[in-house]
Design a protein around this motif. Sequence first.
Motif, mmCIF file in Angstrom:
data_model
loop_
_atom_site.group_PDB
_atom_site.id
_atom_site.type_symbol
_atom_site.label_atom_id
_atom_site.label_comp_id
_atom_site.label_asym_id
_atom_site.label_seq_id
_atom_site.Cartn_x
_atom_site.Cartn_y
_atom_site.Cartn_z
ATOM 1 N N THR A 11 1.091 -1.289 0.148
ATOM 2 C CA THR A 11 -0.260 0.206 -0.229
ATOM 3 C C THR A 11 0.792 1.469 -0.049
ATOM 4 N N GLY A 12 0.673 1.912 -0.958
ATOM 5 C CA GLY A 12 1.316 2.873 -0.671
ATOM 6 C C GLY A 12 1.315 4.299 -0.420
ATOM 7 N N ASP A 13 1.771 4.849 0.477
ATOM 8 C CA ASP A 13 1.628 6.388 1.343
ATOM 9 C C ASP A 13 1.883 7.559 0.748
ATOM 10 N N PRO A 14 0.957 8.875 0.420
ATOM 11 C CA PRO A 14 1.394 9.482 -0.333
ATOM 12 C C PRO A 14 2.428 10.704 0.019
ATOM 13 N N ALA A 15 1.846 10.652 1.651
ATOM 14 C CA ALA A 15 2.846 11.598 2.245
ATOM 15 C C ALA A 15 4.547 11.275 2.052
ATOM 16 N N ALA A 16 4.451 9.542 2.683
ATOM 17 C CA ALA A 16 5.710 8.825 2.582
ATOM 18 C C ALA A 16 6.249 9.505 1.261
ATOM 19 N N GLY A 17 6.137 9.580 -0.127
ATOM 20 C CA GLY A 17 6.469 9.562 -1.470
ATOM 21 C C GLY A 17 6.673 10.887 -1.815
ATOM 22 N N ASP A 80 9.871 -1.776 -3.291
ATOM 23 C CA ASP A 80 8.594 -2.438 -3.996
ATOM 24 C C ASP A 80 7.467 -1.264 -3.120
ATOM 25 N N GLN A 81 8.363 -0.849 -1.561
ATOM 26 C CA GLN A 81 7.534 0.128 -1.055
ATOM 27 C C GLN A 81 7.412 1.393 -1.333
ATOM 28 N N ASP A 82 9.159 2.030 -1.500
ATOM 29 C CA ASP A 82 9.600 2.903 -2.518
ATOM 30 C C ASP A 82 8.226 3.067 -3.555
ATOM 31 N N ILE A 83 7.791 2.678 -4.517
ATOM 32 C CA ILE A 83 8.006 2.470 -6.010
ATOM 33 C C ILE A 83 5.963 2.840 -5.804
ATOM 34 N N ALA A 84 5.146 2.373 -4.303
ATOM 35 C CA ALA A 84 3.959 1.743 -3.911
ATOM 36 C C ALA A 84 4.270 3.732 -3.398
ATOM 37 N N ASP A 85 5.139 4.489 -2.824
ATOM 38 C CA ASP A 85 5.313 5.977 -2.433
ATOM 39 C C ASP A 85 4.684 6.098 -3.582
ATOM 40 N N LEU A 86 5.748 6.073 -4.649
ATOM 41 C CA LEU A 86 6.310 7.520 -5.709
ATOM 42 C C LEU A 86 4.642 7.851 -6.228
ATOM 43 N N SER A 87 4.380 6.589 -6.104
ATOM 44 C CA SER A 87 3.327 6.098 -7.002
ATOM 45 C C SER A 87 1.732 6.714 -6.552
ATOM 46 N N ALA A 88 1.347 6.367 -5.186
ATOM 47 C CA ALA A 88 0.466 7.401 -4.602
ATOM 48 C C ALA A 88 0.530 9.395 -5.003
ATOM 49 N N TYR A 89 2.141 8.928 -4.163
ATOM 50 C CA TYR A 89 2.498 10.481 -4.350
ATOM 51 C C TYR A 89 2.195 11.351 -5.411
ATOM 52 N N TYR A 90 2.406 10.801 -6.609
ATOM 53 C CA TYR A 90 2.210 11.354 -8.391
ATOM 54 C C TYR A 90 0.656 11.383 -8.365
ATOM 55 N N ALA A 91 0.086 10.409 -8.439
ATOM 56 C CA ALA A 91 -1.890 9.781 -8.332
ATOM 57 C C ALA A 91 -1.875 11.154 -7.683
ATOM 58 N N SER A 92 -2.406 10.902 -6.316
ATOM 59 C CA SER A 92 -2.708 12.231 -5.866
ATOM 60 C C SER A 92 -3.663 13.366 -5.940
ATOM 61 N N HIS A 93 -1.980 14.051 -7.350
ATOM 62 C CA HIS A 93 -2.122 15.544 -7.085
ATOM 63 C C HIS A 93 -3.360 15.799 -8.573
ATOM 64 N N PRO A 94 -3.651 16.865 -7.872
ATOM 65 C CA PRO A 94 -5.030 16.991 -8.418
ATOM 66 C C PRO A 94 -5.081 17.036 -10.554
ATOM 67 N N PRO A 95 -5.530 16.642 -10.765
ATOM 68 C CA PRO A 95 -5.092 16.461 -11.925
ATOM 69 C C PRO A 95 -5.689 17.925 -12.598
ATOM 70 N N ALA A 96 -5.021 18.568 -13.931
ATOM 71 C CA ALA A 96 -4.722 19.279 -14.286
ATOM 72 C C ALA A 96 -6.486 19.868 -15.087
ATOM 73 N N ALA A 97 -6.268 21.429 -15.120
ATOM 74 C CA ALA A 97 -7.493 21.936 -14.925
ATOM 75 C C ALA A 97 -8.264 22.653 -16.358
ATOM 76 N N SER A 98 -9.152 21.926 -17.135
ATOM 77 C CA SER A 98 -8.712 22.415 -18.380
ATOM 78 C C SER A 98 -10.641 22.079 -19.016
ATOM 79 N N THR A 99 -11.502 23.078 -19.686
ATOM 80 C CA THR A 99 -12.248 22.999 -19.849
ATOM 81 C C THR A 99 -12.676 22.807 -21.425
ATOM 82 N N ALA A 100 -11.432 22.574 -21.980
ATOM 83 C CA ALA A 100 -11.073 23.082 -23.258
ATOM 84 C C ALA A 100 -12.218 21.653 -23.948
#
Length: 202
Positions: A11-17, A80-100
């Motif tokens: 299980t990934g931890d965004p804060a650790a990532g 494996d824990q590093d990979i899970a944490d980094l993955s969770a961190y980057y996935a936690s970022h809000p998506p780009a704002a676009s109305t196009a």
Amino acid sequence: MVLGAQAQDVTGDPAAGQRKAAMCIGCHGIPNYRASFPEVHQVPMISGQGAKYIAAALNGYRSGERRHPTMRGVAGSLTDQDIADLSAYYASHPPAASTAAAAAPSEQVAELLKRGNCMSCHGENLNKPIDGSYPKLAGQHADYLFVALKAYQGGNGRNTGRGNAIMAGMAKPYNAAELKAMADHIAALPGDLRTVTQGRFR
């Protein structure tokens, strides 16, 4: 790439990532940063990408399925824990704002995308993958997409190319001009991906 059972159970931890991302932000945390291998191109945007895909990509670099010396060196140092944490961190970022709205592809590009059956895996507007291990493509840098697609066609040495058999079968029938036309269209689509800059580098 199919992850091993052990990697899937972590299980990934965004804060650790975030604390572990120092090795990533020197490239992925700088807008429009360009790499020079195997040719000059913008490094991919990974903020907003799915955690399962980021983990699959890092595992691919770690195993050598994805052949790139810099990323192999980085991924080879990760647990494996590093990979899970980094993955969770980057996935936690809000998506780009676009109305196009998504622009309709040209007749040529529509035929190329249909021939590659791209939406069957990467989903609606190439931004809603049917499986988390597949990447979001919409809005990704065109020059990176072009380099990545060529990598699936095979590398010229031990430091280039990607070993995914499904993508190899999809990419090999296209010539360079066709790959570029698809990459340019996909890059113009609105999507979730963006570059999140880090305060220490501003």
